[in-house]
Motif scaffolding. Structure first.
Motif, PDB file in Angstrom:
ATOM      1  N   ASN A 125       0.854  -1.184   0.000  1.00  0.00           N
ATOM      2  CA  ASN A 125       0.000   0.000   0.000  1.00  0.00           C
ATOM      3  C   ASN A 125       0.896   1.241   0.000  1.00  0.00           C
ATOM      4  N   SER A 126       0.380   2.351   0.408  1.00  0.00           N
ATOM      5  CA  SER A 126       1.166   3.587   0.516  1.00  0.00           C
ATOM      6  C   SER A 126       1.051   4.136   1.931  1.00  0.00           C
ATOM      7  N   LEU A 127       1.159   3.254   2.905  1.00  0.00           N
ATOM      8  CA  LEU A 127       1.042   3.658   4.305  1.00  0.00           C
ATOM      9  C   LEU A 127       2.283   4.426   4.729  1.00  0.00           C
ATOM     10  N   THR A 128       2.082   5.458   5.542  1.00  0.00           N
ATOM     11  CA  THR A 128       3.165   6.309   6.014  1.00  0.00           C
ATOM     12  C   THR A 128       3.166   6.316   7.542  1.00  0.00           C
ATOM     13  N   GLY A 129       4.058   7.093   8.108  1.00  0.00           N
ATOM     14  CA  GLY A 129       4.137   7.178   9.560  1.00  0.00           C
ATOM     15  C   GLY A 129       4.959   6.036  10.121  1.00  0.00           C
ATOM     16  N   THR A 130       4.847   5.846  11.406  1.00  0.00           N
ATOM     17  CA  THR A 130       5.628   4.828  12.094  1.00  0.00           C
ATOM     18  C   THR A 130       4.776   3.584  12.358  1.00  0.00           C
ATOM     19  N   ILE A 131       5.453   2.504  12.675  1.00  0.00           N
ATOM     20  CA  ILE A 131       4.765   1.294  13.109  1.00  0.00           C
ATOM     21  C   ILE A 131       4.374   1.531  14.562  1.00  0.00           C
ATOM     22  N   GLY A 174      10.732   5.569  10.631  1.00  0.00           N
ATOM     23  CA  GLY A 174      10.994   5.462  12.063  1.00  0.00           C
ATOM     24  C   GLY A 174      11.569   4.110  12.429  1.00  0.00           C
ATOM     25  N   ARG A 175      11.609   3.864  13.714  1.00  0.00           N
ATOM     26  CA  ARG A 175      12.219   2.643  14.240  1.00  0.00           C
ATOM     27  C   ARG A 175      11.223   1.494  14.305  1.00  0.00           C
TER      28      ARG A 175
END
Length: 181
Positions: free
Chosen positions: A78-84, A107-108
């Motif tokens: 998909n095109s998911l962004t941000g952190t887990i 991110g980490r």
């Protein structure tokens, strides 16, 4: 359609539903995971297939409500962004697969990933924009996970020695295209 055709609520007698066919269309934005009713899915949902559907936005913290998810979570392609979100470590009963590959996550890797000690399948966070070191806690999956794919990110630092003790890592450990030593 509510998107429920992509969920398997009858564990374990039937297989997970695939995303082949029409895209789920919750309103008003059918491509945002933030509109999924995670609370409603938190009971008796064993598998979620939402891969390769052009979803955007972040993985909501409510993902941690999926405490009965056992067979797999597929959000790859998909095109998911941000952190887990750290809440992903609350999915304690997940046994099969956790696929977050081929997104734009950054991110980490959260240390809480080490809580998923029942996992016997794939953990795939490859082809994202993840940074930082590989958390040593991921080694707690070593008696369980068969495949660990973290390649094609921007991870750096030393490879945790715990990864070399992963006794069930039968199939693949892929760490290439990072800055690891």
């Amino acid at each position: 359609s509510s998107g429920n055709e992509y969920l398997n609520r009858t564990c374990p007698s039937s297989n997970c539903h695939s995303t082949h066919g029409p895209t789920p269309t919750p309103t008003p934005n059918p491509k945002s995971l933030n509109l999924v009713d995670w609370q409603a899915l938190s009971t008796k949902t064993c598998c979620i297939h939402l891969e390769n559907q052009d979803y955007t936005g972040t993985i909501p913290t409510e993902i941690g409500l999926l405490t009965e998810l056992t067979a797999g979570l597929f959000l790859n392609g998909n095109s998911l962004t941000g952190t887990i979100p750290t809440e992903i470590g609350n999915i304690l009963d997940i046994k099969s697969d956790l696929h977050l590959a081929s997104n734009k996550l950054r991110g980490r890797i959260p240390t809480e990933i080490g809580n998923l000690m029942k996992m016997t399948g794939f953990l795939d966070f490859s082809q994202n924009r993840l940074t930082g070191p590989i958390p040593s806690e991921i080694g707690r999956l070593g008696s369980f996970a068969r495949v660990l794919q973290l390649h094609d990110n921007s991870l750096h630092g030393n490879i945790p020695t715990e990864l070399f003790k992963m006794t069930k890592m039968q199939d693949q450990l892929e760490l290439h295209n990072n800055q690891l030593c």
